[in-house]
Design an enzyme around this catalytic site. Structure first.
Site, PDB file in Angstrom:
ATOM      1  N   LYS A   1       1.032  -1.349   0.324  1.00 58.93           N
ATOM      2  CA  LYS A   1      -0.082  -0.466   0.031  1.00 58.93           C
ATOM      3  C   LYS A   1       0.634   1.001   0.202  1.00 58.93           C
ATOM      4  O   LYS A   1       0.850   1.938  -0.793  1.00 58.93           O
ATOM      5  CB  LYS A   1      -0.751  -0.061   1.070  1.00 58.93           C
ATOM      6  CG  LYS A   1      -1.718   1.222   1.447  1.00 58.93           C
ATOM      7  CD  LYS A   1      -2.303   0.990   2.695  1.00 58.93           C
ATOM      8  CE  LYS A   1      -1.615   1.788   3.491  1.00 58.93           C
ATOM      9  NZ  LYS A   1      -1.032   3.585   4.189  1.00 58.93           N
TER      10      LYS A   1
ATOM     11  N   ASP B   1      -4.718  12.695  12.644  1.00 62.11           N
ATOM     12  CA  ASP B   1      -5.562  11.810  12.437  1.00 62.11           C
ATOM     13  C   ASP B   1      -5.689  11.149  13.953  1.00 62.11           C
ATOM     14  O   ASP B   1      -4.971  12.066  14.440  1.00 62.11           O
ATOM     15  CB  ASP B   1      -5.294  11.437  11.565  1.00 62.11           C
ATOM     16  CG  ASP B   1      -3.830  10.702  11.568  1.00 62.11           C
ATOM     17  OD1 ASP B   1      -3.299  11.103  12.596  1.00 62.11           O
ATOM     18  OD2 ASP B   1      -2.868  10.720  10.380  1.00 62.11           O
TER      19      ASP B   1
ATOM     20  N   ASP C   1       4.038   0.973  12.011  1.00 57.78           N
ATOM     21  CA  ASP C   1       3.208  -0.142  11.562  1.00 57.78           C
ATOM     22  C   ASP C   1       2.862  -1.543  12.032  1.00 57.78           C
ATOM     23  O   ASP C   1       1.569  -1.913  12.278  1.00 57.78           O
ATOM     24  CB  ASP C   1       3.550   0.368  10.330  1.00 57.78           C
ATOM     25  CG  ASP C   1       3.107   1.465   9.393  1.00 57.78           C
ATOM     26  OD1 ASP C   1       2.288   2.379   8.562  1.00 57.78           O
ATOM     27  OD2 ASP C   1       4.473   2.228   9.683  1.00 57.78           O
TER      28      ASP C   1
HETATM   29  C1  UD1 Z   1       4.736   6.741   6.155  1.00 56.18           C
HETATM   30  C2  UD1 Z   1       3.510   5.131   6.014  1.00 56.18           C
HETATM   31  C3  UD1 Z   1       3.373   5.412   7.448  1.00 56.18           C
HETATM   32  C4  UD1 Z   1       4.231   4.670   8.465  1.00 56.18           C
HETATM   33  C5  UD1 Z   1       5.134   5.836   8.553  1.00 56.18           C
HETATM   34  C6  UD1 Z   1       6.496   5.960   8.838  1.00 56.18           C
HETATM   35  C7  UD1 Z   1       2.022   5.468   4.125  1.00 56.18           C
HETATM   36  C8  UD1 Z   1       1.317   6.160   2.813  1.00 56.18           C
HETATM   37  N1  UD1 Z   1       2.534   6.476   5.288  1.00 56.18           N
HETATM   38  O1  UD1 Z   1       3.506   8.039   6.345  1.00 56.18           O
HETATM   39  O2  UD1 Z   1       2.155   3.953   7.760  1.00 56.18           O
HETATM   40  O3  UD1 Z   1       3.829   4.635   9.311  1.00 56.18           O
HETATM   41  O4  UD1 Z   1       5.414   6.587   6.882  1.00 56.18           O
HETATM   42  O5  UD1 Z   1       7.064   4.576   8.625  1.00 56.18           O
HETATM   43  O6  UD1 Z   1       3.397   5.750   3.267  1.00 56.18           O
HETATM   44  N2  UD1 Z   1       6.487  14.766  10.463  1.00 56.18           N
HETATM   45  C9  UD1 Z   1       7.012  16.209  10.849  1.00 56.18           C
HETATM   46  N3  UD1 Z   1       6.870  17.214   9.842  1.00 56.18           N
HETATM   47  C10 UD1 Z   1       6.365  16.355   8.279  1.00 56.18           C
HETATM   48  C11 UD1 Z   1       6.357  14.805   7.968  1.00 56.18           C
HETATM   49  C12 UD1 Z   1       6.245  14.667   8.907  1.00 56.18           C
HETATM   50  O7  UD1 Z   1       6.866  16.181  11.833  1.00 56.18           O
HETATM   51  O8  UD1 Z   1       6.827  17.193   7.689  1.00 56.18           O
HETATM   52  C13 UD1 Z   1       6.668  13.209  11.567  1.00 56.18           C
HETATM   53  C14 UD1 Z   1       4.993  12.784  12.187  1.00 56.18           C
HETATM   54  O9  UD1 Z   1       4.384  14.105  12.471  1.00 56.18           O
HETATM   55  C15 UD1 Z   1       5.540  11.555  12.355  1.00 56.18           C
HETATM   56  C16 UD1 Z   1       7.560  11.778  12.059  1.00 56.18           C
HETATM   57  O10 UD1 Z   1       8.131  12.724  11.324  1.00 56.18           O
HETATM   58  O11 UD1 Z   1       6.269  12.145  13.661  1.00 56.18           O
HETATM   59  C17 UD1 Z   1       7.355  10.742  10.340  1.00 56.18           C
HETATM   60  O12 UD1 Z   1       6.839  10.573   9.690  1.00 56.18           O
HETATM   61  P1  UD1 Z   1       6.664  10.044   8.605  1.00 56.18           P
HETATM   62  O13 UD1 Z   1       7.654   9.585   7.679  1.00 56.18           O
HETATM   63  O14 UD1 Z   1       6.272  11.528   7.176  1.00 56.18           O
HETATM   64  O15 UD1 Z   1       5.129  10.060   7.664  1.00 56.18           O
HETATM   65  P2  UD1 Z   1       4.301   9.120   6.752  1.00 56.18           P
HETATM   66  O16 UD1 Z   1       5.310   9.849   5.053  1.00 56.18           O
HETATM   67  O17 UD1 Z   1       3.429  10.390   7.004  1.00 56.18           O
END
Ligand code: UD1
Length: 416
Positions: A22, A116, A304
């Site tokens: 996914k 979320d 996850d």
């Molecule tokens: C993706 C995955 C999700 C997984 C996560 C971490 C998808 C669709 N989802 O989510 O299943 O749990 O990676 O492996 O691929 N953060 C910030 N600022 C930002 C971006 C992120 O502070 O601009 C923080 C987030 O709040 C979180 C951490 O960084 O604490 C990791 O997030 P991120 O790796 O970006 O997760 P997603 O890409 O949203």
């Protein structure tokens, strides 16, 4: 609204096919915006999130045809560079259209995703990276507007190896002028899949899968035919099912190399795993042992996996301390596990799980994709019936969850 009914099961025996990831396919779909023409994606799971990303691409003017575990996506010369709130709200991953839209069309208007169930998930790192590549970013009426006549390669240092920020930066950088270096990049297997897809399209990316990615911008890209990498989180779910219920299964098409840390952790718990032909063999014959778990960016233990590991720990022998290092509020399923007789105490980023001999089935509610699956895993090790309401969350990330579990002998059914 559908409910999943799970009864005590095991030992589980047989083979479970693992589908495409996914977390890869959604990004590959977004990347089709980068080139005009017809793409084919294979090994595409039949899950709700893929259908929603298809709706978003259609909204933007692309054509999406659904085949047998395949998508044929045709991108026209001009697209509507907009992701509306209804679609972004449904699926936060829609934010990854920002980079490709900006790179190919010079503008993107994407609704800001809300928080979320995992708490707030900011996109500041996505936007900072795009700004450093030369985009002008503004906010109005709940939308982020990004514009750039020409993106220019630069050195990006991410504050945290965010998966989404790395993906948006990568998809923007492939068409930027000059060289971009992304430091402290996310290293996830799905990100490497995206980079290999982009390279087949004509991009020049080196180092994907490591923490430094170098991208030499090119002028145009072309469509390709690509097979999506296997879903390591789906595979982890069925490993957890075997851990909780006992048994011996083969996860066909799982890629053990993408799950090394999990396999090591499961080994400590007493689930034996080893590569087997085109997949992964797993066996659990005795009550599991408790371990401590700490989530980290890849190749650490994925956040996850955590609900699945917590579900296993509820019936393991001993005490396990679980630490969440990525998403602050990812404990919503714990109350339901406690209602099933689990002994869990949470405190900020930590949970202490004291294993009990047996859980007791109860009506519970799936709060999100992985937690829903974890409640089902717990239900396999619980006396009586566990009825998981809101099972549609599970459909967002799992194709034929019930069929695959029943195929190895689990007593699971769906009640609509
Ligand atoms: C993706 C995955 C999700 C997984 C996560 C971490 C998808 C669709 N989802 O989510 O299943 O749990 O990676 O492996 O691929 N953060 C910030 N600022 C930002 C971006 C992120 O502070 O601009 C923080 C987030 O709040 C979180 C951490 O960084 O604490 C990791 O997030 P991120 O790796 O970006 O997760 P997603 O890409 O949203």
């Amino acid at each position: 609204m559908s409910t999943l009914i799970v009864r005590p099961s095991g030992p589980l025996e047989g083979e479970i096919p693992i589908g495409g990831a996914k977390n890869s396919v959604l990004k590959l779909m977004a990347a089709t915006v980068l080139a005009e023409g017809t793409f084919v994606l294979r090994n595409v799971p039949r899950i709700a999130d893929v259908a929603w990303m298809g709706d978003l691409l259609t909204h933007m003017g692309l054509t999406v045809e659904v085949g047998d575990h395949a998508l044929t996506i045709t991108t026209p010369a001009d697209v509507t560079p907009e992701a509306p709130y209804e679609l972004v709200e449904r699926m936060r991953a829609s934010i990854v259209v920002l980079g490709p839209l900006l790179a190919r069309h010079g503008e993107a208007h994407v609704a800001l995703p809300g928080g979320d169930d995992f708490g707030p998930r900011p996109i500041d790192m996505h936007l900072k990276a795009l700004e450093e590549l030369g985009a002008e970013v503004t906010f109005e009426h709940g939308f982020v507007h990004a514009r750039a006549a020409q993106l220019t390669g630069t050195r990006l240092l991410l504050e945290f190896p965010s998966v989404g920020a790395t993906e948006n930066a990568l998809m923007a950088a492939v068409l930027a002028k000059g060289t971009t270096v992304i430091d402290n990049a996310a290293r996830e297997a799905e990100l490497a899949d995206l980079a290999s897809f982009l390279n087949h399209m004509g991009a020049r990316i080196r180092g994907a899968g490591s923490s430094t990615i170098t991208v030499e911008g090119v002028e145009t890209l072309h469509p390709v035919d690509h097979t999506v990498v296997a879903d390591r989180i789906e595979a982890a779910t069925y490993l957890a099912a075997v851990g909780a219920a006992g048994g011996e299964v083969i996860l066909r098409d799982a890629v053990p190399a993408h799950m090394t840390m999990l396999v090591q952790k499961l080994g400590e718990m007493g689930v034996r795993c080893s590569p087997d032909g085109d997949g992964l063999w797993a066996m659990a014959r005795h009550r599991l042992r408790s371990v401590d778990v700490s989530t980290l960016p890849y190749p650490g233990l994925a956040t996850d996996y955590k609900p699945l590991l917590v579900a296993m720990l509820t019936v393991a022998d001993g005490v396990g301390i679980v630490t969440e290092n990525l998403f602050a509020g990812r404990w919503r399923y714990v109350d339901d596990l406690v209602r099933m007789g689990a002994d869990i105490r949470t405190e900020s980023h930590h949970a202490v799980v004291r294993g009990v001999p047996r859980l007791s089935g109860a009506p519970v509610r799936a709060p999100d994709i992985r937690a829903g699956a974890a409640l089902a895993v717990a239900g396999l090790a619980a006396e009586g019936e566990t009825a998981i309401a809101d099972a549609h969350h599970i459909d967002r990330g799992y194709e034929d969850f019930v069929g695959k579990l029943r195929g190895v002998g689990a007593d699971v059914e769906r009640r609509d």
